[in-house]
Motif scaffolding. Structure first.
Motif, mmCIF file in Angstrom:
data_model
loop_
_atom_site.group_PDB
_atom_site.id
_atom_site.type_symbol
_atom_site.label_atom_id
_atom_site.label_comp_id
_atom_site.label_asym_id
_atom_site.label_seq_id
_atom_site.Cartn_x
_atom_site.Cartn_y
_atom_site.Cartn_z
ATOM 1 N N HIS A 114 -84.148 25.752 25.479
ATOM 2 C CA HIS A 114 -83.743 24.808 24.431
ATOM 3 C C HIS A 114 -82.501 25.371 23.747
ATOM 4 O O HIS A 114 -82.404 26.569 23.515
ATOM 5 C CB HIS A 114 -84.859 24.608 23.404
ATOM 6 C CG HIS A 114 -86.087 23.980 23.971
ATOM 7 N ND1 HIS A 114 -87.023 24.689 24.702
ATOM 8 C CD2 HIS A 114 -86.538 22.702 23.926
ATOM 9 C CE1 HIS A 114 -88.000 23.876 25.068
ATOM 10 N NE2 HIS A 114 -87.728 22.676 24.614
ATOM 11 N N GLU A 166 -86.553 24.362 17.770
ATOM 12 C CA GLU A 166 -86.096 24.855 19.066
ATOM 13 C C GLU A 166 -86.282 26.369 19.176
ATOM 14 O O GLU A 166 -86.558 26.896 20.264
ATOM 15 C CB GLU A 166 -84.626 24.483 19.322
ATOM 16 C CG GLU A 166 -83.659 24.905 18.255
ATOM 17 C CD GLU A 166 -83.438 23.865 17.160
ATOM 18 O OE1 GLU A 166 -82.275 23.725 16.724
ATOM 19 O OE2 GLU A 166 -84.407 23.206 16.757
ATOM 20 N N ARG A 216 -89.915 26.988 20.026
ATOM 21 C CA ARG A 216 -90.232 26.727 21.436
ATOM 22 C C ARG A 216 -89.799 27.884 22.330
ATOM 23 O O ARG A 216 -90.506 28.252 23.278
ATOM 24 C CB ARG A 216 -89.564 25.423 21.876
ATOM 25 C CG ARG A 216 -90.145 24.179 21.178
ATOM 26 C CD ARG A 216 -89.574 22.885 21.734
ATOM 27 N NE ARG A 216 -90.149 21.736 21.052
ATOM 28 C CZ ARG A 216 -89.564 21.097 20.042
ATOM 29 N NH1 ARG A 216 -88.363 21.488 19.616
ATOM 30 N NH2 ARG A 216 -90.151 20.069 19.464
ATOM 31 N N GLU A 236 -92.259 31.109 24.463
ATOM 32 C CA GLU A 236 -92.214 31.445 25.889
ATOM 33 C C GLU A 236 -92.417 32.936 26.154
ATOM 34 O O GLU A 236 -92.573 33.339 27.312
ATOM 35 C CB GLU A 236 -90.875 31.000 26.474
ATOM 36 C CG GLU A 236 -90.682 29.482 26.453
ATOM 37 C CD GLU A 236 -89.269 29.062 26.830
ATOM 38 O OE1 GLU A 236 -88.434 29.968 27.081
ATOM 39 O OE2 GLU A 236 -88.992 27.855 26.857
ATOM 40 N N ILE A 240 -96.005 24.040 16.979
ATOM 41 C CA ILE A 240 -95.347 24.284 18.258
ATOM 42 C C ILE A 240 -95.883 25.557 18.903
ATOM 43 O O ILE A 240 -96.247 25.577 20.087
ATOM 44 C CB ILE A 240 -93.818 24.365 18.070
ATOM 45 C CG1 ILE A 240 -93.264 22.994 17.693
ATOM 46 C CG2 ILE A 240 -93.144 24.889 19.347
ATOM 47 C CD1 ILE A 240 -91.810 23.019 17.254
ATOM 48 N N TYR A 241 -95.939 26.630 18.133
ATOM 49 C CA TYR A 241 -96.403 27.896 18.691
ATOM 50 C C TYR A 241 -97.868 27.809 19.096
ATOM 51 O O TYR A 241 -98.263 28.303 20.160
ATOM 52 C CB TYR A 241 -96.196 29.030 17.687
ATOM 53 C CG TYR A 241 -96.339 30.398 18.319
ATOM 54 C CD1 TYR A 241 -95.275 30.970 18.995
ATOM 55 C CD2 TYR A 241 -97.537 31.096 18.269
ATOM 56 C CE1 TYR A 241 -95.390 32.213 19.610
ATOM 57 C CE2 TYR A 241 -97.668 32.334 18.871
ATOM 58 C CZ TYR A 241 -96.592 32.890 19.545
ATOM 59 O OH TYR A 241 -96.728 34.114 20.156
#
Length: 369
Positions: free
Chosen positions: A64, A235, A238, A242, A273-274
């Motif tokens: 992202h 972003e 995100r 990862e 998100i996490y």
């Protein structure tokens, strides 16, 4: 001797480099120069190092698009470590930075230097730091020489506020070179935050609070503090999500949150998100330390208390919805009652301030590990 004038020339030899070093008034000696990219050296603190093979805290080609400031600051090497064991009587480093020291409230030893610690995990002792001509972008220094004592465990901490294009490690010809002791776990502790997380304004790199914690807790730490730019963007969440094998994720970005209104939006979204990527990893929301100005400016105190309430309420709401792996810790007490004396500028901790932060946070982190 450290700081003495040297003449040196590199010769490439496949996976090693040799440099013939001559001190003023001294017979030349031969060092073997190694790149830490090769085993048995272990480079820690860069989650994408095996993929990109550069000293960078976020991926070179993120999935992202990152905010420009975050993408730039990801090149600062805060939290990076080089770990190995050797019986060499001398250890030198040759470093190419991505720029000169340029901060007016942080020493070049912290911004651009390497720290050398000696000792097994949990017993590391500070030995030396890279003192160099801070008007230069390249330097070569001795971290120790004529050191006796057999095989010893070495930890080198990367600069906190500058990028590193290359580092070479010079050891005695024929010196033993062995892998470092393993971590207590293959999982990582990831900390996202601000300039304080990154290490501003530690006098040397080993004194950023995540680095101090790494000597107290034998796990790999990933320092994702972005000076002035830890704003909680989706972003960024995100991309951070990862990072594989997280054991604990610490959110310490209150001081960069822009405004209480925006914080009330970014914090729950960042957590959502996490959490979608790591359903059971403990998340610790850490409120900021006290700033010196709040003693004399009531508005500063009121602002911090407002943001603290946002964090407490957010964590409570998630827990009421069933997220039992989300926690809050109040950073108000981390620096102690004399907190104003523990900062460089009323905001960024001194080494004393960072030590107090790590000392308080160690048992807290252990609780969730």
């Amino acid at each position: 001797m450290a700081g003495g004038k040297k003449a040196f020339v590199f010769e490439d030899h496949s996976q090693e480099r040799r440099c013939y070093v001559k001190e003023e008034g001294e017979i030349g000696m031969e060092l073997k120069w190694h790149t830490p990219h090769d085993q048995p050296f272990h480079v820690a603190g860069f989650a994408w190092f095996e993929q990109d093979r550069i000293y960078r805290r976020l991926p070179q080609n993120p999935s992202h698009a990152l905010p420009e400031a975050v993408d730039y600051l990801a090149n600062n090497t805060a939290g990076g470590q080089i770990r190995f064991q050797t019986d060499s009587s001398k250890l030198s480093i040759k470093v190419k930075l991505d720029g000169k020291a340029d901060m007016n409230h942080m020493p070049a030893t912290g911004q651009c230097g390497y720290d050398c610690y000696i000792g097994m995990p949990g017993e590391q002792t500070f030995y030396s730091t890279a003192k160099y001509d801070h008007s230069k972008e390249e330097y070569e220094v001795d971290l120790f020489e004529r050191y006796d004592g057999g095989l010893r465990n070495i930890t080198l901490y990367f600069p906190l506020y500058r990028g590193v294009k290359e580092i070479l490690i010079g050891l005695d010809q024929g010196a033993a070179l062995v892998s470092p002791p393993p971590y207590d776990s293959n999982k990582r502790i990831v900390i996202y935050g601000t300039s304080i997380t990154q290490g501003g304004c530690a006098s040397r790199s080993g004194m950023a609070y995540p680095n101090i914690l790494s000597r107290k807790i034998n796990w790999e730490f990933i320092n994702l503090g972005f000076s002035g730019s830890g704003k909680g963007e989706a972003e960024v969440a995100r991309v951070i999500g990862e990072i594989p094998d997280p054991a604990l994720f610490v959110l310490d970005y209150e001081a960069n949150c822009v405004s209480p209104e925006l914080f009330a939006t970014t914090l729950p979204e960042f957590i959502r998100i996490y959490r979608s990527m790591h359903p059971e990893v403990p998340i610790l929301v850490l409120s900021q330390i006290r700033f010196g100005q709040e003693l004399l400016e009531r508005a500063q105190l009121d602002m911090r208390l407002t943001r603290r309430k946002i964090q407490i309420d957010t964590v409570r709401e998630f827990r009421e919805q069933g997220d039992n792996h989300l926690f809050f810790y109040d950073g108000e007490s981390l620096l102690g009652s004399d907190f104003a004396e523990c900062t460089v500028d009323g905001v960024h901790p001194t080494d004393l301030g960072f030590w107090r932060m790590a000392d308080h946070l160690e048992p807290v982190l252990r609780t969730y590990l």
